[in-house]
Design an enzyme around this catalytic site. Sequence first.
Site, PDB file in Angstrom:
ATOM      1  N   ARG A  86     -63.888  32.827  -7.426  1.00 29.01           N
ATOM      2  CA  ARG A  86     -64.297  33.634  -8.592  1.00 29.01           C
ATOM      3  C   ARG A  86     -63.130  34.407  -9.208  1.00 29.01           C
ATOM      4  NH1 ARG A  86     -69.936  36.571  -8.827  1.00 29.01           N
ATOM      5  NH2 ARG A  86     -69.288  36.363 -10.996  1.00 29.01           N
ATOM      6  N   ARG A 136     -68.605  42.016   0.154  1.00 29.12           N
ATOM      7  CA  ARG A 136     -67.763  41.606  -0.973  1.00 29.12           C
ATOM      8  C   ARG A 136     -66.872  42.727  -1.489  1.00 29.12           C
ATOM      9  NH1 ARG A 136     -70.559  36.771  -2.498  1.00 29.12           N
ATOM     10  NH2 ARG A 136     -69.050  36.458  -4.116  1.00 29.12           N
ATOM     11  N   HIS A 164     -74.534  41.845  -1.821  1.00 31.45           N
ATOM     12  CA  HIS A 164     -74.172  42.811  -2.869  1.00 31.45           C
ATOM     13  C   HIS A 164     -75.280  43.869  -2.894  1.00 31.45           C
ATOM     14  CE1 HIS A 164     -71.804  39.673  -5.464  1.00 31.45           C
ATOM     15  NE2 HIS A 164     -70.938  40.549  -4.991  1.00 31.45           N
ATOM     16  N   ASP A 166     -76.771  45.152  -5.306  1.00 36.82           N
ATOM     17  CA  ASP A 166     -77.825  44.917  -6.304  1.00 36.82           C
ATOM     18  C   ASP A 166     -78.820  43.838  -5.870  1.00 36.82           C
ATOM     19  OD1 ASP A 166     -76.467  42.538  -6.813  1.00 36.82           O
ATOM     20  OD2 ASP A 166     -76.117  42.945  -8.940  1.00 36.82           O
ATOM     21  N   ALA A 251     -77.913  30.303  -6.252  1.00 38.20           N
ATOM     22  CA  ALA A 251     -76.527  30.811  -6.190  1.00 38.20           C
ATOM     23  C   ALA A 251     -76.478  32.186  -5.550  1.00 38.20           C
ATOM     24  CB  ALA A 251     -75.941  30.888  -7.590  1.00 38.20           C
ATOM     25  N   CYS A 257     -78.151  40.382 -11.755  1.00 42.16           N
ATOM     26  CA  CYS A 257     -76.794  39.816 -11.611  1.00 42.16           C
ATOM     27  C   CYS A 257     -76.303  39.159 -12.892  1.00 42.16           C
ATOM     28  CB  CYS A 257     -76.761  38.703 -10.578  1.00 42.16           C
ATOM     29  SG  CYS A 257     -77.358  39.083  -8.984  1.00 42.16           S
TER      30      CYS A 257
HETATM   31  N1  ARG Z   1     -72.764  32.989  -6.498  1.00 41.43           N
HETATM   32  C1  ARG Z   1     -72.385  34.314  -6.895  1.00 41.43           C
HETATM   33  C2  ARG Z   1     -71.470  34.924  -5.856  1.00 41.43           C
HETATM   34  O1  ARG Z   1     -71.650  34.673  -4.695  1.00 41.43           O
HETATM   35  C3  ARG Z   1     -73.606  35.164  -7.121  1.00 41.43           C
HETATM   36  C4  ARG Z   1     -73.297  36.531  -7.610  1.00 41.43           C
HETATM   37  C5  ARG Z   1     -74.498  37.405  -7.714  1.00 41.43           C
HETATM   38  N2  ARG Z   1     -74.161  38.631  -8.285  1.00 41.43           N
HETATM   39  C6  ARG Z   1     -74.649  39.829  -7.937  1.00 41.43           C
HETATM   40  N3  ARG Z   1     -74.319  40.847  -8.632  1.00 41.43           N
HETATM   41  N4  ARG Z   1     -75.416  39.980  -6.869  1.00 41.43           N
HETATM   42  O2  ARG Z   1     -70.558  35.647  -6.170  1.00 41.43           O
END
Ligand code: ARG
Length: 263
Positions: A86, A136, A164, A166, A251, A257
């Site tokens: 990312r 993360r 995360h 959220d 995902a 998100c």
């Molecule tokens: N596939 C993405 C990742 O793993 C999903 C991100 C979801 N974002 C969030 N704010 N929870 O980074």
Amino acid sequence: MKLLMCRPTYYGIEYEINPWMNVDYKVNHAIAINQWNTLYDTIQQCGAQVELIEPVKGWPDMVFTANAGLYYQQKIILPHFKYKERQGELAYFKKWFIDAGLELINPDIHEQTPFFEGAGDALLAGNKLFAGYGFRSDATFYKSDFFDESNLIYCELIDPYFYHIDTCFCPLTDELAIWYPSAFSSASQKKMAKEIELIAVTAEEAKKFACNSVVLNKNIILPSGCPQLADTLSAYNFNVHPCDMNEYLKAGGACKCLTLRID
Ligand code: ARG
């Protein structure tokens, strides 16, 4: 309220960076586009303005704009994405913020910067910042001098499915939030409960991303499949708007998100 979104033109499951993702579990592109469009329309019907960033081929998770930064004290804090899958999104988001005239608090992200995944991991309720860390984002990121230490509530995430903040916590007002308590360490659960009134979602609805909701005053846009939470929110006098998000659950994401607050 203004939100940033990104059309799912190049969205897909092309790698696995959280336990929800499985490259064999492909996205149905037509359905994903429909679900995104419904969310986009619903957000606007609820009175918010939506800005769009051009999607870029090769960055399939760019659709999840929540991780692109954090709108904090009228400025943007840029993220340092944990995974290289990312990291390339940053340049596009940074350019978009600058072109939009937004001031960047930390324009120079470098290899040594602690990880931080934006509004995916840091949520404001009034002036309190619920600062998620553990998967993360690094707790040390929040030591940056641009954060007001006295308003920070450190929230340790311990369940890899809720990587995360959220995905398992969502402020509804300055005094009220929903959460999935077991996603947090017991010390963090106690701290959070002292700061805000909390409505717990069930494990079953948490896995449907019940906490990944978009709150626009009295309107709450939540993933479908969460009838218990929908009833509870109605009892609190919120208008509930369920949206089908299953192509994004693949995902590890849902409604919230796919948005980033930018004013
Ligand atoms: N596939 C993405 C990742 O793993 C999903 C991100 C979801 N974002 C969030 N704010 N929870 O980074």
